[in-house]
Motif scaffolding. Structure first.
Motif, mmCIF file in Angstrom:
data_model
loop_
_atom_site.group_PDB
_atom_site.id
_atom_site.type_symbol
_atom_site.label_atom_id
_atom_site.label_comp_id
_atom_site.label_asym_id
_atom_site.label_seq_id
_atom_site.Cartn_x
_atom_site.Cartn_y
_atom_site.Cartn_z
ATOM 1 N N PHE A 34 20.480 20.666 23.192
ATOM 2 C CA PHE A 34 19.082 20.618 22.779
ATOM 3 C C PHE A 34 18.948 20.060 21.362
ATOM 4 C CE2 PHE A 34 15.218 22.664 21.072
ATOM 5 C CZ PHE A 34 14.299 22.125 21.949
ATOM 6 N N VAL A 35 19.819 20.464 20.467
ATOM 7 C CA VAL A 35 19.773 19.965 19.088
ATOM 8 C C VAL A 35 20.065 18.467 19.054
ATOM 9 C CG1 VAL A 35 20.976 20.077 16.866
ATOM 10 C CG2 VAL A 35 20.276 22.181 18.003
ATOM 11 N N MET A 37 19.561 16.347 21.505
ATOM 12 C CA MET A 37 18.413 15.656 22.100
ATOM 13 C C MET A 37 17.268 15.539 21.099
ATOM 14 S SD MET A 37 18.884 14.687 25.291
ATOM 15 C CE MET A 37 17.337 14.779 26.142
ATOM 16 N N LEU A 38 16.995 16.618 20.375
ATOM 17 C CA LEU A 38 15.942 16.570 19.358
ATOM 18 C C LEU A 38 16.268 15.557 18.271
ATOM 19 C CD1 LEU A 38 14.856 20.292 18.826
ATOM 20 C CD2 LEU A 38 13.546 18.432 19.839
ATOM 21 N N SER A 40 18.072 12.883 18.622
ATOM 22 C CA SER A 40 17.913 11.557 19.214
ATOM 23 C C SER A 40 16.439 11.158 19.294
ATOM 24 C CB SER A 40 18.530 11.533 20.603
ATOM 25 O OG SER A 40 18.302 10.297 21.231
ATOM 26 N N VAL A 41 15.593 12.080 19.720
ATOM 27 C CA VAL A 41 14.163 11.793 19.803
ATOM 28 C C VAL A 41 13.590 11.513 18.411
ATOM 29 C CG1 VAL A 41 11.913 12.821 20.334
ATOM 30 C CG2 VAL A 41 13.783 13.016 21.968
ATOM 31 N N ALA A 42 13.989 12.309 17.435
ATOM 32 C CA ALA A 42 13.500 12.102 16.070
ATOM 33 C C ALA A 42 13.941 10.740 15.539
ATOM 34 C CB ALA A 42 13.997 13.220 15.157
#
Length: 102
Positions: A34-35, A37-38, A40-42
């Motif tokens: 989850f960290v 993925m966050l 990567s999105v940021a």
């Protein structure tokens, strides 16, 4: 060898032990995923905002003064190719060796 012994001593504190704890392991894996993925999105949102704002990504290529010599050569090559294609369609005659006329 001394460094190897120091590393193994430090890793003994991380020893898993005899009891299995799969729920803890899965929570760690899911949290790390989850960290990541966050992050990567940021990163992608930041890059998208930069690009839509007109900023270059990385180093910008230097502006080159384009000469027309290379483009003229390419245009000439395509014109020659189109003329040869027209000759194949209109001027050249081919004999069908099978005799069927197709």
């Amino acid at each position: 060898m001394k460094h190897f012994n120091d590393i193994t001593k430090n890793l003994k504190g991380l020893h898993y032990g005899t009891a299995l704890r799969p729920s803890r392991d899965w929570l760690v894996v899911l949290t790390l995923t989850f960290v990541l993925m966050l992050a990567s999105v940021a990163w992608n949102l930041w890059t998208f905002a930069k690009v839509t704002g007109g900023e270059p990504i990385g180093t910008e290529a230097p502006q080159q003064t384009a000469g027309t010599a290379s483009t003229d050569e390419v245009v000439k090559l395509f014109e020659e190719r189109a003329a040869e294609e027209a000759r194949y369609r209109n001027d050249y005659r081919f004999v069908d060796p099978s005799g069927t006329g197709r």
